[in-house]
Design an enzyme around this catalytic site. Structure first.
Site, PDB file in Angstrom:
ATOM      1  N   GLU A  44       0.828  -1.220   0.000  1.00  0.00           N
ATOM      2  CA  GLU A  44       0.000   0.000   0.000  1.00  0.00           C
ATOM      3  C   GLU A  44       0.855   1.259   0.000  1.00  0.00           C
ATOM      4  OE1 GLU A  44      -3.127   0.198  -0.718  1.00  0.00           O
ATOM      5  OE2 GLU A  44      -3.024  -1.971  -0.900  1.00  0.00           O
TER       6      GLU A  44
ATOM      7  N   ARG B 220      16.014   9.279 -23.457  1.00  0.00           N
ATOM      8  CA  ARG B 220      15.830   9.844 -24.806  1.00  0.00           C
ATOM      9  C   ARG B 220      16.275  11.305 -24.870  1.00  0.00           C
ATOM     10  NH1 ARG B 220      12.786   7.424 -28.285  1.00  0.00           N
ATOM     11  NH2 ARG B 220      12.096   9.371 -29.250  1.00  0.00           N
TER      12      ARG B 220
HETATM   13  C1  LIG Z   1      -0.594  -0.486  -4.987  1.00  0.00           C
HETATM   14  S1  LIG Z   1       0.311   0.997  -5.095  1.00  0.00           S
HETATM   15  C2  LIG Z   1      -0.214   1.849  -3.648  1.00  0.00           C
HETATM   16  C3  LIG Z   1      -1.283   2.836  -3.924  1.00  0.00           C
HETATM   17  C4  LIG Z   1      -1.676   3.673  -2.715  1.00  0.00           C
HETATM   18  N1  LIG Z   1      -2.310   2.893  -1.718  1.00  0.00           N
HETATM   19  C5  LIG Z   1      -2.610   4.778  -3.184  1.00  0.00           C
HETATM   20  O1  LIG Z   1      -3.785   4.484  -3.451  1.00  0.00           O
HETATM   21  O2  LIG Z   1      -2.162   5.922  -3.339  1.00  0.00           O
HETATM   22  C6  LIG Z   1       1.947   0.505  -4.733  1.00  0.00           C
HETATM   23  C7  LIG Z   1       3.028   1.407  -5.289  1.00  0.00           C
HETATM   24  O3  LIG Z   1       2.929   1.469  -6.687  1.00  0.00           O
HETATM   25  C8  LIG Z   1       3.438   2.695  -7.155  1.00  0.00           C
HETATM   26  N2  LIG Z   1       2.422   3.306  -8.038  1.00  0.00           N
HETATM   27  C9  LIG Z   1       1.154   2.901  -8.200  1.00  0.00           C
HETATM   28  N3  LIG Z   1       0.506   3.647  -9.086  1.00  0.00           N
HETATM   29  C10 LIG Z   1       1.396   4.576  -9.533  1.00  0.00           C
HETATM   30  C11 LIG Z   1       1.314   5.645 -10.449  1.00  0.00           C
HETATM   31  N4  LIG Z   1       0.200   5.937 -11.106  1.00  0.00           N
HETATM   32  N5  LIG Z   1       2.423   6.390 -10.669  1.00  0.00           N
HETATM   33  C12 LIG Z   1       3.569   6.126 -10.013  1.00  0.00           C
HETATM   34  N6  LIG Z   1       3.698   5.118  -9.114  1.00  0.00           N
HETATM   35  C13 LIG Z   1       2.632   4.349  -8.873  1.00  0.00           C
HETATM   36  C14 LIG Z   1       3.776   3.532  -5.926  1.00  0.00           C
HETATM   37  O4  LIG Z   1       5.167   3.471  -5.701  1.00  0.00           O
HETATM   38  C15 LIG Z   1       3.008   2.841  -4.829  1.00  0.00           C
HETATM   39  O5  LIG Z   1       3.605   3.002  -3.564  1.00  0.00           O
END
Ligand SMILES: C[S@@+](CC[C@H](N)C(=O)[O-])C[C@H]1O[C@@H](n2cnc3c(N)ncnc32)[C@H](O)[C@@H]1O
Length: 247
Positions: A115, A153
């Site tokens: 999370e 790039r």
């Molecule tokens: C399952 S996600 C956690 C999402 C978090 N609970 C929330 O809803 O904001 C796990 C990790 O994926 C990465 N991540 C997920 N979506 C992302 C996005 N759109 N851009 C960048 N990193 C992302 C982040 O590093 C995050 O800590």
């Protein structure tokens, strides 16, 4: 350019610099990628990298101590780098910010899993949060790889043809024009005649008009951020007039 990535999946991230133009940039030494695994900084015999959230609820968080120790170790190697946490809650990644980062220099990407990361660690250690879009992926690795590829790039000398990054969408704030290759006729559709007449000025006018027109049709909000000169304004107006006549 030096890029450090903190990730539980270093083998995945290393793929970012194995292929294509980015692979060649790395081979030329224009790009140096180092991956750091918080699992290597754990202190218990199970090498635990996750922990339960306060307040309960589903899902785990990244354990603070291994992450903190990893960040300290990376900073020792790359003290001037900005630490960027990839997060869906971050600033949407844009070409201009990537270009600025390439000019600024080294960067450390922190890839979340589960999370995410304890909020205090973000407040104390992270310089910026970047998002690759309004959706949630399972970890920051793919987001880091997107940023690494897009930044590579923009490193001078990385692309075979120096100009191609300058002609890409967003480099001048606009979308790129359409492109065509052989055959001259494809399923009954012909290449625009102007592209074959050898008149470079007309070709450039056509490309610029298409670029402006496409941006107007597909991403009109981008035009608000660009100051068009008289020639561009005339080309866009011409495109709009023709579009309105045809529809
Ligand atoms: C399952 S996600 C956690 C999402 C978090 N609970 C929330 O809803 O904001 C796990 C990790 O994926 C990465 N991540 C997920 N979506 C992302 C996005 N759109 N851009 C960048 N990193 C992302 C982040 O590093 C995050 O800590």
């Amino acid at each position: 350019m030096r890029i450090d990535v903190i990730t539980l999946f270093p083998e995945l991230v290393k793929q970012a610099i194995e292929w294509g133009v980015v692979g060649r940039a790395a081979e030329k030494g224009l790009l140096q990628l180092e991956c750091w695994n918080p699992r290597d900084f754990t202190l218990d015999r199970h090498r635990t990298v996750d922990d339960r959230p306060y307040g309960g609820g589903p899902g785990m968080l990244m354990k603070v101590q291994p992450l903190q120790d990893t960040i300290r170790a990376v900073r020792e190697q790359s003290p001037d780098a900005r630490l960027i946490y990839l997060s869906p809650q971050g600033k949407p990644v844009q070409q201009a910010a990537l270009g600025e980062q390439v000019e600024t220099g080294p960067v450390i990407f922190l890839c979340g899993r589960y999370e995410g990361v304890d909020e205090r660690l973000i407040e104390q250690e992270v310089d910026e949060e970047w998002s690759i879009g309004d959706y949630v992926i399972s970890g920051g690795e793919l987001a880091a790889m997107v940023c690494i590829d897009a930044m590579a790039r923009l490193i001078p000398g990385a692309l075979g043809h120096e100009q191609s990054a300058q002609q890409d969408s967003f480099s001048d704030g606009l979308l790129d024009c359409p492109h065509y290759t052989r055959p001259e006729e494809f399923n009954g559709s012909k290449v625009p005649a102007v592209l074959m007449n050898g008149n470079h000025r007309q070709i450039q006018d056509w490309r610029d008009r298409q670029s402006l027109g496409r941006t107007w049709q597909r991403r009109p909000e981008l035009l608000e951020a660009v100051e068009l000169d008289e020639r561009q304004q005339a080309l866009l107006q011409n495109f709009i007039d023709e579009f309105e006549q045809d529809s």
